[in-house]
Design a protein around this motif. Sequence first.
Motif, PDB file in Angstrom:
ATOM      1  N   GLY A 168       0.809  -1.213   0.000  1.00  0.00           N
ATOM      2  CA  GLY A 168       0.000   0.000   0.000  1.00  0.00           C
ATOM      3  C   GLY A 168       0.837   1.255   0.000  1.00  0.00           C
ATOM      4  N   GLY A 169       1.887   1.265   0.806  1.00  0.00           N
ATOM      5  CA  GLY A 169       2.784   2.414   0.845  1.00  0.00           C
ATOM      6  C   GLY A 169       3.570   2.571  -0.440  1.00  0.00           C
ATOM      7  N   HIS A 170       3.954   1.456  -1.043  1.00  0.00           N
ATOM      8  CA  HIS A 170       4.682   1.499  -2.304  1.00  0.00           C
ATOM      9  C   HIS A 170       3.844   2.193  -3.372  1.00  0.00           C
TER      10      HIS A 170
ATOM     11  N   VAL B 193       0.378   8.621   8.208  1.00  0.00           N
ATOM     12  CA  VAL B 193       0.073   7.864   9.424  1.00  0.00           C
ATOM     13  C   VAL B 193       0.383   6.389   9.211  1.00  0.00           C
ATOM     14  N   ALA B 194       0.701   5.691  10.320  1.00  0.00           N
ATOM     15  CA  ALA B 194       1.111   4.287  10.240  1.00  0.00           C
ATOM     16  C   ALA B 194       2.200   4.151   9.182  1.00  0.00           C
ATOM     17  N   SER B 195       3.234   4.955   9.323  1.00  0.00           N
ATOM     18  CA  SER B 195       4.197   5.197   8.252  1.00  0.00           C
ATOM     19  C   SER B 195       5.113   4.024   7.961  1.00  0.00           C
ATOM     20  N   GLY B 196       5.292   3.109   8.912  1.00  0.00           N
ATOM     21  CA  GLY B 196       6.154   1.949   8.672  1.00  0.00           C
ATOM     22  C   GLY B 196       7.594   2.355   8.473  1.00  0.00           C
ATOM     23  N   SER B 197       8.106   2.132   7.278  1.00  0.00           N
ATOM     24  CA  SER B 197       9.477   2.496   6.948  1.00  0.00           C
ATOM     25  C   SER B 197       9.643   3.981   6.679  1.00  0.00           C
ATOM     26  N   GLY B 198       8.519   4.690   6.479  1.00  0.00           N
ATOM     27  CA  GLY B 198       8.576   6.093   6.096  1.00  0.00           C
ATOM     28  C   GLY B 198       8.643   6.303   4.601  1.00  0.00           C
ATOM     29  N   LEU B 199       8.385   5.261   3.817  1.00  0.00           N
ATOM     30  CA  LEU B 199       8.509   5.357   2.365  1.00  0.00           C
ATOM     31  C   LEU B 199       7.646   6.475   1.777  1.00  0.00           C
ATOM     32  N   VAL B 200       6.376   6.552   2.190  1.00  0.00           N
ATOM     33  CA  VAL B 200       5.488   7.569   1.638  1.00  0.00           C
ATOM     34  C   VAL B 200       5.931   8.963   2.083  1.00  0.00           C
ATOM     35  N   ALA B 201       6.352   9.075   3.318  1.00  0.00           N
ATOM     36  CA  ALA B 201       6.841  10.360   3.824  1.00  0.00           C
ATOM     37  C   ALA B 201       8.057  10.830   3.039  1.00  0.00           C
ATOM     38  N   VAL B 202       8.985   9.925   2.774  1.00  0.00           N
ATOM     39  CA  VAL B 202      10.176  10.279   2.008  1.00  0.00           C
ATOM     40  C   VAL B 202       9.799  10.673   0.586  1.00  0.00           C
TER      41      VAL B 202
ATOM     42  N   VAL C  52      -2.346  17.417   3.435  1.00  0.00           N
ATOM     43  CA  VAL C  52      -2.510  16.124   2.772  1.00  0.00           C
ATOM     44  C   VAL C  52      -2.197  15.032   3.782  1.00  0.00           C
ATOM     45  N   VAL C  53      -3.059  14.024   3.838  1.00  0.00           N
ATOM     46  CA  VAL C  53      -2.885  12.911   4.765  1.00  0.00           C
ATOM     47  C   VAL C  53      -2.825  11.617   3.969  1.00  0.00           C
ATOM     48  N   PHE C  54      -1.826  10.789   4.264  1.00  0.00           N
ATOM     49  CA  PHE C  54      -1.659   9.496   3.609  1.00  0.00           C
ATOM     50  C   PHE C  54      -1.742   8.365   4.624  1.00  0.00           C
ATOM     51  N   ALA C  55      -2.279   7.224   4.170  1.00  0.00           N
ATOM     52  CA  ALA C  55      -2.285   6.012   4.987  1.00  0.00           C
ATOM     53  C   ALA C  55      -2.111   4.821   4.057  1.00  0.00           C
TER      54      ALA C  55
ATOM     55  N   ARG D 144     -10.538  14.560   6.444  1.00  0.00           N
ATOM     56  CA  ARG D 144     -11.182  15.046   5.214  1.00  0.00           C
ATOM     57  C   ARG D 144     -12.217  16.128   5.535  1.00  0.00           C
ATOM     58  N   ALA D 145     -12.955  15.953   6.625  1.00  0.00           N
ATOM     59  CA  ALA D 145     -14.003  16.912   6.982  1.00  0.00           C
ATOM     60  C   ALA D 145     -13.426  18.287   7.300  1.00  0.00           C
ATOM     61  N   ARG D 146     -12.209  18.351   7.810  1.00  0.00           N
ATOM     62  CA  ARG D 146     -11.612  19.657   8.109  1.00  0.00           C
ATOM     63  C   ARG D 146     -10.907  20.251   6.897  1.00  0.00           C
ATOM     64  N   GLY D 147     -10.917  19.528   5.751  1.00  0.00           N
ATOM     65  CA  GLY D 147     -10.408  20.099   4.516  1.00  0.00           C
ATOM     66  C   GLY D 147      -9.150  19.486   3.945  1.00  0.00           C
ATOM     67  N   ALA D 148      -8.575  18.491   4.604  1.00  0.00           N
ATOM     68  CA  ALA D 148      -7.373  17.857   4.072  1.00  0.00           C
ATOM     69  C   ALA D 148      -7.705  16.963   2.881  1.00  0.00           C
ATOM     70  N   GLN D 149      -6.770  16.836   1.958  1.00  0.00           N
ATOM     71  CA  GLN D 149      -6.851  15.787   0.955  1.00  0.00           C
ATOM     72  C   GLN D 149      -6.337  14.505   1.599  1.00  0.00           C
ATOM     73  N   VAL D 150      -7.069  13.411   1.411  1.00  0.00           N
ATOM     74  CA  VAL D 150      -6.736  12.169   2.098  1.00  0.00           C
ATOM     75  C   VAL D 150      -6.672  11.037   1.082  1.00  0.00           C
ATOM     76  N   LEU D 151      -5.544  10.339   1.047  1.00  0.00           N
ATOM     77  CA  LEU D 151      -5.340   9.237   0.113  1.00  0.00           C
ATOM     78  C   LEU D 151      -4.883   7.997   0.853  1.00  0.00           C
ATOM     79  N   VAL D 152      -5.388   6.856   0.390  1.00  0.00           N
ATOM     80  CA  VAL D 152      -5.108   5.556   0.988  1.00  0.00           C
ATOM     81  C   VAL D 152      -4.542   4.636  -0.085  1.00  0.00           C
ATOM     82  N   GLY D 153      -3.538   3.847   0.261  1.00  0.00           N
ATOM     83  CA  GLY D 153      -3.045   2.802  -0.628  1.00  0.00           C
ATOM     84  C   GLY D 153      -3.386   1.448  -0.034  1.00  0.00           C
ATOM     85  N   ASP D 154      -4.027   0.573  -0.822  1.00  0.00           N
ATOM     86  CA  ASP D 154      -4.475  -0.706  -0.260  1.00  0.00           C
ATOM     87  C   ASP D 154      -4.433  -1.819  -1.313  1.00  0.00           C
TER      88      ASP D 154
END
Length: 217
Positions: free
Chosen positions: A61-63, A84-93, A144-147, A168-178
């Motif tokens: 999912g992070g990949h 969030v739940a960043s694991g290795s930090g791949l998405v953050a990097v 922007v929020v990623f999970a 999302r309700a407060r206005g962030a863009q939110v994306l999920v990888g699954d």
Amino acid sequence: MSTTLGVADFVRAHTTLRPVPGLPSLLLHQADDAIDLWQTTEAHLGATGTPPPFWAFAWAGGHALARYVLEHPDLVAGRGVLDVASGSGLVAVAAAAAGAASVVANEIDGYAAAAIALNADANGFVVDVVHGDLLDGDGGAADVVFAGDVFYSRAMAQRVLAFLERARARGAQVLVGDPGRAYLPRERFTRVADYRVPVDRSLEDADTKDVTVWRVG
């Protein structure tokens, strides 16, 4: 393994810094076998029942999220990002590489927190690591929020979904990888991209996995 070995030193000792398969511009401290590392981590802690070593692999999912971010840098460029739940930090990097103004990576696992810091440094980026549980909030000021890969259990799915919907309700863009986990609430999301990504066979019993990037709201 002596428990006197520091967490960051433990991460370095049991991983190899190398390019991410399929994302060669990014480096991660990666392990070769999840089960062996899991057992070694429990020995290091002197305890059983520890979380799997999410932090030593590029989970599917992070990949996919990292690839999407690198292909669409305008999503994060100049913005504040929370992974969030960043694991290795791949998405953050990946977000930092794509030009995010600031990046926060969140994890409850101390080994993951150490791995994220090491991985950010290895790639030459600044990522703020928050070690603790943020899921009762709404992501703060992040634009922007990623999970990635967070819907693997019913209890976790319920908490993460509520968190993501508040963000999302407060206005962030939110994306999920699954990659099709059992508790993914597809009916609450909008599909934005599909990828086939390489995965570690010790984690998925396969060489590739089909992964979808979803938008919340």
